[in-house]
Write a protein that holds these residues in place. Structure first.
Motif, short mmCIF file in Angstrom:
data_model
loop_
_atom_site.label_atom_id
_atom_site.label_comp_id
_atom_site.label_asym_id
_atom_site.label_seq_id
_atom_site.Cartn_x
_atom_site.Cartn_y
_atom_site.Cartn_z
N VAL A 184 0.84 -1.20 0.00
CA VAL A 184 0.00 0.00 0.00
C VAL A 184 0.88 1.24 0.00
CG1 VAL A 184 -1.91 1.17 1.15
CG2 VAL A 184 -1.69 -1.31 1.36
N THR A 185 0.74 2.05 -1.03
CA THR A 185 1.50 3.30 -1.11
C THR A 185 0.64 4.42 -0.51
OG1 THR A 185 2.62 2.56 -3.12
CG2 THR A 185 2.70 4.92 -2.62
N VAL A 186 1.14 5.01 0.56
CA VAL A 186 0.40 6.06 1.27
C VAL A 186 1.16 7.38 1.17
CG1 VAL A 186 -0.62 6.79 3.46
CG2 VAL A 186 -0.52 4.36 2.89
N LYS A 187 0.47 8.41 0.71
CA LYS A 187 1.06 9.75 0.67
C LYS A 187 0.76 10.44 1.99
CE LYS A 187 0.94 13.96 -2.15
NZ LYS A 187 0.24 14.62 -3.29
N THR A 188 1.82 10.76 2.75
CA THR A 188 1.65 11.39 4.07
C THR A 188 2.23 12.81 4.04
OG1 THR A 188 3.78 10.75 5.02
CG2 THR A 188 2.04 9.08 5.04
N LYS A 189 2.12 13.47 5.19
CA LYS A 189 2.68 14.81 5.32
C LYS A 189 4.20 14.81 5.12
CE LYS A 189 0.45 14.86 9.25
NZ LYS A 189 -0.10 15.15 10.59
N LYS A 190 4.82 13.68 5.43
CA LYS A 190 6.29 13.58 5.36
C LYS A 190 6.77 12.95 4.06
CE LYS A 190 6.54 13.04 10.38
NZ LYS A 190 6.88 12.14 11.51
N GLY A 191 5.87 12.61 3.16
CA GLY A 191 6.25 11.96 1.91
C GLY A 191 5.56 10.63 1.76
N GLU A 192 5.95 9.87 0.74
CA GLU A 192 5.33 8.58 0.49
C GLU A 192 5.86 7.50 1.43
OE1 GLU A 192 3.58 8.48 -4.02
OE2 GLU A 192 5.34 7.26 -3.58
N GLU A 193 4.94 6.60 1.82
CA GLU A 193 5.30 5.50 2.71
C GLU A 193 4.70 4.21 2.14
OE1 GLU A 193 4.63 4.31 7.42
OE2 GLU A 193 4.51 6.42 6.81
N LEU A 194 5.50 3.15 2.14
CA LEU A 194 5.02 1.86 1.64
C LEU A 194 4.71 0.96 2.83
CD1 LEU A 194 4.53 0.19 -0.97
CD2 LEU A 194 6.81 -0.78 -0.62
N ILE A 195 3.45 0.51 2.90
CA ILE A 195 3.01 -0.33 4.01
C ILE A 195 2.58 -1.68 3.46
CG2 ILE A 195 1.34 -0.58 5.90
CD1 ILE A 195 1.12 2.52 5.85
N GLU A 196 3.06 -2.76 4.06
CA GLU A 196 2.63 -4.10 3.67
C GLU A 196 1.55 -4.58 4.64
OE1 GLU A 196 5.73 -6.94 3.16
OE2 GLU A 196 6.34 -6.10 1.23
N ALA A 197 0.51 -5.18 4.08
CA ALA A 197 -0.58 -5.68 4.92
C ALA A 197 -1.25 -6.87 4.25
CB ALA A 197 -1.61 -4.57 5.17
N ASP A 198 -1.86 -7.73 5.07
CA ASP A 198 -2.59 -8.88 4.53
C ASP A 198 -3.86 -8.44 3.81
OD1 ASP A 198 -0.77 -10.77 5.56
OD2 ASP A 198 -1.75 -10.69 7.52
N VAL A 199 -4.53 -7.43 4.39
CA VAL A 199 -5.84 -7.00 3.88
C VAL A 199 -5.92 -5.48 3.93
CG1 VAL A 199 -8.34 -7.08 4.28
CG2 VAL A 199 -6.98 -9.11 4.68
N VAL A 200 -6.59 -4.91 2.93
CA VAL A 200 -6.93 -3.48 2.94
C VAL A 200 -8.45 -3.36 3.03
CG1 VAL A 200 -6.87 -1.30 1.67
CG2 VAL A 200 -4.90 -2.85 1.58
#
Length: 463
Positions: free
Chosen positions: A248-264
């Motif tokens: 999951v690519t998340v755009k945050t206040k500090k920049g992009e963050e890649l989060i791995e998860a089983d389910v969204v």
């Protein structure tokens, strides 16, 4: 005419409208394509509260030692058993509505309902067979479904909506929840509490964006205390489901963050069920996909009415029920009072619970009011301390000139029950001083309401 009233949809708007119409002597039928009781009873309000109760029981068991109780061995959650209990509760409620239909001589027309001509509903059953029914009055109560974003298409396996979240057969180790309204926050709390590592992503600057900012910040603190990861002012840009886990690519206040998860879990709002029900063919007016109605839920087409989530108002079960009652009482020739949309309670059943009614502090100021604000923390409440629920507070907002209660905002144990007092207070135009002088029982959580009112007028005792 076959009936006086046909209601299309049997959710908390539709079934309540049908029962009230029958009470008023009208011949009524209800069209339902799936489960009697609609989303709320079967896939929303009721089964989610059952899961949340299981989560609460698990939390108590985990922290039994805090209450002087020794439990030997590990306490483990059993998601399958929790889901089974939840489905049983939902089924029981649905059967209860079916009993009420029989008691009130309401006919059930099973299938998909569509307006085909003036005063006519065509019902298509599961086999594809069509049959037309007529009524002088037709009430559309078709509800809504989980909204899908283009970059968050639900596949029912890795990217899911609330219905799938209610019946997962295996507990995920990790989950990203997109959207922190009531649905998103409740599921985030549930799964985090039973041991899933949850990341909650909210586009707005605070969680539960419709709530008062101070309440939202307290909920965020409580979630973080559970070790939930909370990302506000953030958005999910894309989800890669090609591998074993979702990336999951998340755009945050500090920049992009890649989060791995089983389910969204996508909890980004709802879409009204207005497609294919004959609105265009009959010329029923809509605005941005929502049906346009007057104060008594009449559309521009004589004999056609609409209530609930297909309107522009708040998508809440109790609002749909209130609208249904006003609608049929007007049809029956009574003189009902229109729904006051400024006095609608909202509840989020996380732990701590959240509830509110009326204006937030920011909205009261924007409306030009000079205000008095009173706050009373649960940490100063004897009942909250005894219950081990010291997180939270009651915040009341009054018009400084006349003392009118403008808004009530609460977070903490039992606040979803306590908010009804505030709805009645606003309805009766109670002033801050009248609230202070209304004796509240001790020890209760509800004392915090009296104390918050007293705090607004510098009369608070226990702070």
């Amino acid at each position: 005419m076959n009936y006086d009233v046909i209601v299309v949809g049997s959710g908390p708007g539709g079934y309540v409208a049908a029962i009230r119409a029958s009470q008023l002597g009208l011949k009524v039928a209800v069209v339902e394509k799936e489960n009697i009781g609609g989303i709320c009873l079967n896939w929303g309000c009721i089964p989610t509260k059952s899961l949340l109760k299981s989560a609460q029981a698990f939390e108590y068991a985990k922290h039994a030692a805090d209450y002087g109780i020794s439990i030997e061995g590990d306490v483990k959650p059993d998601l399958a058993a929790m889901v089974k209990r939840s489905r049983g509760v939902a089924d029981g409620m649905s059967k209860g509505v079916q009993f009420l239909f029989k008691k009130n001589k309401i006919e059930q027309l099973l299938g998909f309902g569509k307006l085909t001509a003036k005063n006519t509903v065509e019902v298509t059953d599961d086999s594809g067979k069509k049959k037309a029914y007529t009524a002088k009055h037709i009430i559309l109560a078709t509800g809504a479904r989980s909204r899908e974003l283009p970059n968050l298409t639900q596949d029912g396996e890795k990217i899911i909506g609330y219905r799938k979240a209610l019946v997962l057969d295996k507990q995920p180790e990790s989950m990203v929840v997109v959207g922190s309204g009531a649905i998103g926050s409740e599921f985030a709390y549930f799964y985090q509490s039973i041991g899933t590592q949850v990341t909650l992503v909210e586009f707005m600057p605070t969680l539960v964006p419709n709530e008062d900012e101070e309440v939202a910040k307290q909920l965020e603190r409580s979630f973080k205390k559970m070790k939930m990861k909370v990302l506000t002012s953030s958005s999910v840009e894309k989800v890669d489901t090609s591998g074993k886990k979702c990336k999951v690519t998340v755009k945050t206040k500090k920049g992009e963050e890649l989060i791995e998860a089983d389910v969204v879990l996508s909890a980004v709002g709802i879409t009204p069920n207005t497609e294919g029900i004959g609105l265009e063919e009959l010329g029923v007016e809509t605005d941005k996909g929502r049906v346009k109605v007057d104060d008594f839920y009449r559309t521009n087409i004589e004999g056609v009415y609409a209530i609930g989530d297909i309107l522009a108002g708040p998508a809440l079960a109790h609002v749909a029920s209130a609208e249904g009652i006003v609608c049929v009482e007007k049809i029956a020739g009574l003189n009902p009072e229109p729904v006051d949309y400024g006095n609608i309670p909202g509840c989020t059943y996380t732990s701590p619970e959240v509830s509110s009614v009326g204006m937030t502090e920011a909205k009261a100021k924007d409306a030009g009011y000079e205000i008095k604000v009173g706050k009373f923390p649960y940490s100063a409440s004897g009942k909250a301390s005894a219950a081990g629920q010291k997180d939270g507070f009651v915040k009341l907002i009054f018009d400084a000139k006349y003392g009118e209660l403008l808004g009530a905002h609460m977070i903490g144990g039992n606040v979803t029950e306590m908010v009804a007092e505030m709805v009645v207070a606003k309805k009766l135009e109670i002033t801050g001083h009248e609230l202070i002088k209304s004796i509240h029982p001790h020890p209760t959580m509800s004392e915090a309401i009296m104390e918050a009112a007293a705090a607004a007028y510098d009369e608070v005792i226990h702070l």
